[in-house]
Design an enzyme around this catalytic site. Structure first.
Site, PDB file in Angstrom:
ATOM      1  N   CYS A 124      -8.094  -0.553 -20.214  1.00 19.63           N
ATOM      2  CA  CYS A 124      -8.590   0.515 -19.319  1.00 19.63           C
ATOM      3  C   CYS A 124     -10.183   1.796 -19.627  1.00 19.63           C
ATOM      4  O   CYS A 124      -9.995   1.416 -20.469  1.00 19.63           O
ATOM      5  CB  CYS A 124      -7.474   1.682 -18.320  1.00 19.63           C
ATOM      6  SG  CYS A 124      -6.248   0.898 -17.574  1.00 19.63           S
ATOM      7  N   CYS A 132      -2.541  -0.930 -26.519  1.00 20.27           N
ATOM      8  CA  CYS A 132      -2.010  -1.714 -25.129  1.00 20.27           C
ATOM      9  C   CYS A 132      -3.657  -2.690 -24.773  1.00 20.27           C
ATOM     10  O   CYS A 132      -4.521  -2.571 -25.386  1.00 20.27           O
ATOM     11  CB  CYS A 132      -2.625   0.076 -24.196  1.00 20.27           C
ATOM     12  SG  CYS A 132      -1.681  -0.819 -22.140  1.00 20.27           S
ATOM     13  N   CYS A 171      -9.406   4.762 -20.778  1.00 19.21           N
ATOM     14  CA  CYS A 171      -8.634   5.342 -21.795  1.00 19.21           C
ATOM     15  C   CYS A 171      -8.361   5.171 -22.745  1.00 19.21           C
ATOM     16  O   CYS A 171      -8.700   4.064 -23.356  1.00 19.21           O
ATOM     17  CB  CYS A 171      -6.830   4.593 -20.830  1.00 19.21           C
ATOM     18  SG  CYS A 171      -5.935   5.174 -22.047  1.00 19.21           S
ATOM     19  N   CYS A 213      -3.756  13.334 -21.363  1.00 18.41           N
ATOM     20  CA  CYS A 213      -2.883  11.670 -21.027  1.00 18.41           C
ATOM     21  C   CYS A 213      -4.586  10.853 -20.857  1.00 18.41           C
ATOM     22  O   CYS A 213      -5.429  11.113 -20.744  1.00 18.41           O
ATOM     23  CB  CYS A 213      -3.183  12.018 -18.901  1.00 18.41           C
ATOM     24  SG  CYS A 213      -2.290  12.649 -18.478  1.00 18.41           S
ATOM     25  N   ASN A 256      -9.227  13.273 -18.412  1.00 19.74           N
ATOM     26  CA  ASN A 256      -9.696  13.159 -20.029  1.00 19.74           C
ATOM     27  C   ASN A 256     -10.862  13.156 -20.545  1.00 19.74           C
ATOM     28  O   ASN A 256     -10.564  11.813 -21.094  1.00 19.74           O
ATOM     29  CB  ASN A 256      -8.467  13.848 -20.538  1.00 19.74           C
ATOM     30  CG  ASN A 256      -6.837  14.725 -20.203  1.00 19.74           C
ATOM     31  OD1 ASN A 256      -7.966  16.076 -19.311  1.00 19.74           O
ATOM     32  ND2 ASN A 256      -6.212  14.125 -19.779  1.00 19.74           N
ATOM     33  N   SER A 303       5.275   4.832 -16.338  1.00 21.27           N
ATOM     34  CA  SER A 303       3.628   4.626 -15.808  1.00 21.27           C
ATOM     35  C   SER A 303       3.126   3.542 -15.842  1.00 21.27           C
ATOM     36  O   SER A 303       3.245   2.927 -16.868  1.00 21.27           O
ATOM     37  CB  SER A 303       3.133   5.720 -15.978  1.00 21.27           C
ATOM     38  OG  SER A 303       1.971   5.905 -15.521  1.00 21.27           O
ATOM     39  N   GLY A 320       0.486   2.107 -24.497  1.00 26.73           N
ATOM     40  CA  GLY A 320       0.699   1.261 -24.187  1.00 26.73           C
ATOM     41  C   GLY A 320       1.214   0.908 -22.626  1.00 26.73           C
ATOM     42  O   GLY A 320       1.111   2.396 -21.635  1.00 26.73           O
ATOM     43  N   GLU A 321       1.600  -0.230 -22.066  1.00 27.63           N
ATOM     44  CA  GLU A 321       1.429  -0.328 -20.768  1.00 27.63           C
ATOM     45  C   GLU A 321       3.390  -0.723 -20.578  1.00 27.63           C
ATOM     46  O   GLU A 321       3.479  -1.851 -20.779  1.00 27.63           O
ATOM     47  CB  GLU A 321       1.201  -1.821 -20.049  1.00 27.63           C
ATOM     48  CG  GLU A 321       1.065  -2.392 -19.024  1.00 27.63           C
ATOM     49  CD  GLU A 321       1.825  -1.310 -17.587  1.00 27.63           C
ATOM     50  OE1 GLU A 321       0.891  -0.157 -17.293  1.00 27.63           O
ATOM     51  OE2 GLU A 321       2.734  -1.376 -17.302  1.00 27.63           O
ATOM     52  N   GLU A 366       1.662   6.837 -31.180  1.00 26.34           N
ATOM     53  CA  GLU A 366       2.047   9.167 -30.973  1.00 26.34           C
ATOM     54  C   GLU A 366       2.508   8.850 -29.561  1.00 26.34           C
ATOM     55  O   GLU A 366       3.152   8.247 -28.962  1.00 26.34           O
ATOM     56  CB  GLU A 366       0.535   9.696 -30.262  1.00 26.34           C
ATOM     57  CG  GLU A 366      -0.201   9.080 -31.807  1.00 26.34           C
ATOM     58  CD  GLU A 366      -1.784   9.775 -30.950  1.00 26.34           C
ATOM     59  OE1 GLU A 366      -2.124  10.291 -32.321  1.00 26.34           O
ATOM     60  OE2 GLU A 366      -2.487   9.656 -30.246  1.00 26.34           O
ATOM     61  N   SER A 401      -0.180   3.467 -11.441  1.00 26.08           N
ATOM     62  CA  SER A 401      -1.718   4.232 -12.010  1.00 26.08           C
ATOM     63  C   SER A 401      -2.749   3.338 -10.651  1.00 26.08           C
ATOM     64  O   SER A 401      -2.998   2.271 -11.128  1.00 26.08           O
ATOM     65  CB  SER A 401      -1.914   4.259 -13.365  1.00 26.08           C
ATOM     66  OG  SER A 401      -1.643   4.182 -14.590  1.00 26.08           O
ATOM     67  N   LEU A 402      -3.060   3.866  -9.754  1.00 29.42           N
ATOM     68  CA  LEU A 402      -3.852   3.613  -8.771  1.00 29.42           C
ATOM     69  C   LEU A 402      -5.129   3.813  -9.172  1.00 29.42           C
ATOM     70  O   LEU A 402      -6.307   2.757  -8.914  1.00 29.42           O
ATOM     71  CB  LEU A 402      -3.537   4.092  -7.322  1.00 29.42           C
ATOM     72  CG  LEU A 402      -3.976   3.296  -5.862  1.00 29.42           C
ATOM     73  CD1 LEU A 402      -3.156   1.587  -6.267  1.00 29.42           C
ATOM     74  CD2 LEU A 402      -3.119   3.885  -4.919  1.00 29.42           C
ATOM     75  N   HIS A 403      -5.981   5.091  -9.215  1.00 27.96           N
ATOM     76  CA  HIS A 403      -7.527   5.429  -9.686  1.00 27.96           C
ATOM     77  C   HIS A 403      -8.869   5.206  -8.939  1.00 27.96           C
ATOM     78  O   HIS A 403      -9.899   5.380  -9.292  1.00 27.96           O
ATOM     79  CB  HIS A 403      -7.634   4.716 -11.272  1.00 27.96           C
ATOM     80  CG  HIS A 403      -6.750   4.927 -12.871  1.00 27.96           C
ATOM     81  ND1 HIS A 403      -5.986   6.118 -11.930  1.00 27.96           N
ATOM     82  CD2 HIS A 403      -6.319   4.358 -13.401  1.00 27.96           C
ATOM     83  CE1 HIS A 403      -5.114   6.561 -13.606  1.00 27.96           C
ATOM     84  NE2 HIS A 403      -5.425   5.379 -13.298  1.00 27.96           N
ATOM     85  N   CYS A 451       6.694  12.807 -23.924  1.00 22.39           N
ATOM     86  CA  CYS A 451       5.748  11.372 -23.079  1.00 22.39           C
ATOM     87  C   CYS A 451       5.931  10.769 -24.766  1.00 22.39           C
ATOM     88  O   CYS A 451       5.238  10.509 -25.223  1.00 22.39           O
ATOM     89  CB  CYS A 451       4.147  11.838 -22.634  1.00 22.39           C
ATOM     90  SG  CYS A 451       2.765  11.113 -22.710  1.00 22.39           S
TER      91      CYS A 451
HETATM   92  N1  SAH Z   1      -0.458   2.378 -19.106  1.00 22.48           N
HETATM   93  C1  SAH Z   1       0.526   3.116 -18.321  1.00 22.48           C
HETATM   94  C2  SAH Z   1       0.824   4.681 -18.672  1.00 22.48           C
HETATM   95  C3  SAH Z   1      -0.827   4.746 -19.131  1.00 22.48           C
HETATM   96  S1  SAH Z   1      -0.865   6.275 -19.511  1.00 22.48           S
HETATM   97  C4  SAH Z   1       0.129   2.895 -16.958  1.00 22.48           C
HETATM   98  O1  SAH Z   1      -1.285   3.154 -17.205  1.00 22.48           O
HETATM   99  O2  SAH Z   1       0.390   4.123 -16.291  1.00 22.48           O
HETATM  100  C5  SAH Z   1      -0.622   7.409 -18.173  1.00 22.48           C
HETATM  101  C6  SAH Z   1      -1.987   8.077 -17.064  1.00 22.48           C
HETATM  102  O3  SAH Z   1      -2.785   8.587 -17.702  1.00 22.48           O
HETATM  103  C7  SAH Z   1      -1.363   6.825 -16.214  1.00 22.48           C
HETATM  104  O4  SAH Z   1      -2.774   6.768 -15.403  1.00 22.48           O
HETATM  105  C8  SAH Z   1      -3.676   6.653 -16.907  1.00 22.48           C
HETATM  106  O5  SAH Z   1      -4.484   5.955 -16.333  1.00 22.48           O
HETATM  107  C9  SAH Z   1      -3.753   7.958 -17.134  1.00 22.48           C
HETATM  108  N2  SAH Z   1      -5.152   7.980 -18.029  1.00 22.48           N
HETATM  109  C10 SAH Z   1      -5.889   7.222 -19.273  1.00 22.48           C
HETATM  110  N3  SAH Z   1      -6.502   7.758 -19.519  1.00 22.48           N
HETATM  111  C11 SAH Z   1      -6.640   8.711 -19.271  1.00 22.48           C
HETATM  112  C12 SAH Z   1      -8.141  10.030 -19.156  1.00 22.48           C
HETATM  113  N4  SAH Z   1      -8.899   9.434 -20.303  1.00 22.48           N
HETATM  114  N5  SAH Z   1      -8.343  11.147 -18.828  1.00 22.48           N
HETATM  115  C13 SAH Z   1      -6.855  10.771 -17.698  1.00 22.48           C
HETATM  116  N6  SAH Z   1      -5.764  10.659 -17.146  1.00 22.48           N
HETATM  117  C14 SAH Z   1      -5.926   9.210 -18.208  1.00 22.48           C
END
Ligand code: SAH
Length: 348
Positions: free
Chosen positions: A114, A110, A117, A329, A286, A187, A157-158, A90, A210-212, A103
């Site tokens: 995570c 992937c 995701c 996202c 999301n 990212s 994907g990463e 997508e 992506s720290l989180h 995007c």
């Molecule tokens: N693999 C890359 C790109 C991923 S998408 C990465 O991890 O950075 C981009 C961002 O969306 C990342 O920070 C990811 O962690 C975040 N993301 C993934 N699932 C999400 C969700 N359900 N709600 C909000 N952000 C999310």
């Protein structure tokens, strides 16, 4: 299989054209047809002699098929694209008055898994080729009938686990399609060694990490692969990236209600980012199918942002786009390659 033409540089195209016994200027024509006009077959190149076109008509250009399009009320359009082997990805076009952002996906599925995701939960099939990454940008450009100004590698994907193809795609997007490096963001959730490797290319793109979570224990709960990449080491690699490229790094932080969104998490995050040339992008979660997380309320999101700013950390909340069409996202999902796709567009 022959390498598709899309994704090749002007020089590589010249070598191919000359190997076919044709004059070098035909390579310039081919370059224009590929990157400006978006041809899908060499038969379309009307300024080439018909006899030669017929001779090379089966050489793959490398465009994907648009299997489905679905648009959200905010103008965001999600495309489902099938590669030559039928695997699908997508890609999302996000318009605003002055920008058109794509995007892009870098892999089918992937491997990072995570927990919050949708892509990570749908498994991993394979890396995308350079042509398949570039194709996504051309598809959005054609779909919207205007030039793409910004590209974010935030689809499926990463990107850093497909670094070779991603770096080549960055060169094509910048050098052959004309998108400024500073208008491109990659990212990553972090793959050991790869941030340093990307830094050596000294590109002027933005790196988003992506720290989180503000500590290793919580991060590992959300991101299983963080087990092999302690947060301190990840931050050290980011510092190296800033030093080598002289670019700021931005950090993404998906806010999950009652998991990582307390004011104390904001303070801990501010502490580990102190003195860093950075910006924090807050992404309210999301919702995705099958995950137990919840999106925090607006007030809680703002409070987290305020707490960071109070501690002198630049921060902003990312506006959610495309939520209605599961194009936001983390909502992109791997589909079955058999062509049986769920019809989300029916939900409009
Ligand atoms: N693999 C890359 C790109 C991923 S998408 C990465 O991890 O950075 C981009 C961002 O969306 C990342 O920070 C990811 O962690 C975040 N993301 C993934 N699932 C999400 C969700 N359900 N709600 C909000 N952000 C999310």
């Amino acid at each position: 299989m022959t390498t598709p033409l899309l994704g090749q540089s002007a020089e590589e195209l010249r070598i191919w054209v000359e190997s076919q016994g044709q004059p070098a200027y035909r390579a310039q024509q081919l370059h224009r047809w590929l990157y400006q006009r978006g041809v899908r077959s060499l038969m379309e190149i009307t300024d080439w002699p018909k006899a030669w076109r017929e001779q090379v008509h089966s050489v793959p250009v490398g465009r994907s098929q648009v299997v489905r399009e679905s648009s959200a009320p905010d103008g965001t359009i999600k495309y489902l694209l099938a590669g030559a082997d039928g695997e699908t990805v997508e890609t999302v076009g996000i318009p605003s008055a002055e920008r058109l952002t794509v995007c892009v996906s870098s892999q089918v599925g992937c491997p990072m898994a995570c927990r919050f995701c949708a892509t990570g939960q749908s498994g991993f099939a394979r890396n995308l080729g350079v042509h398949e990454i570039v194709d996504q940008v051309l598809t959005v450009q054609e779909g919207f009938g205007r030039r793409v100004s910004h590209v974010v590698f935030m689809g499926m994907g990463e990107p850093l686990s497909n670094l070779g193809a991603v770096v080549q795609a960055l060169r094509v997007l910048n050098g052959d399609i004309g998108i400024g490096q500073r208008q491109i963001t990659v990212s990553t959730v972090g793959v050991p060694g790869q941030i340093r490797r990307l830094a050596t290319h000294k590109l002027q793109i933005t790196l988003a990490v992506s720290l989180h979570a503000p500590n290793q224990a919580l991060r590992f709960k959300l991101i299983p692969t963080a087990q092999h990449y302690p947060i301190e080491e990840l931050l050290e690699d980011c510092r190296d990236y800033v030093e080598t490229t002289h670019r700021r790094v931005s950090f993404e932080y998906t806010l999950l209600a009652n998991v990582n969104d307390e004011p104390r998490h904001a303070r801990e995050l501010a502490a580990i980012l102190r003195g860093f040339q950075s910006h924090v992008n807050l992404i309210p979660y999301n919702p995705i199918e099958g995950a137990e997380y919840e999106r925090p309320g607006e007030e809680r999101v703002r409070a987290f942002e305020r707490e960071l700013i109070r501690h002198k950390i630049a921060a902003s909340v990312r506006q959610t786009r495309g939520l209605e069409e599961a194009a936001a996202c983390g909502q992109l999902r791997r589909r079955s390659p058999t062509g049986v796709v769920r019809t989300e567009s029916a939900r409009i």
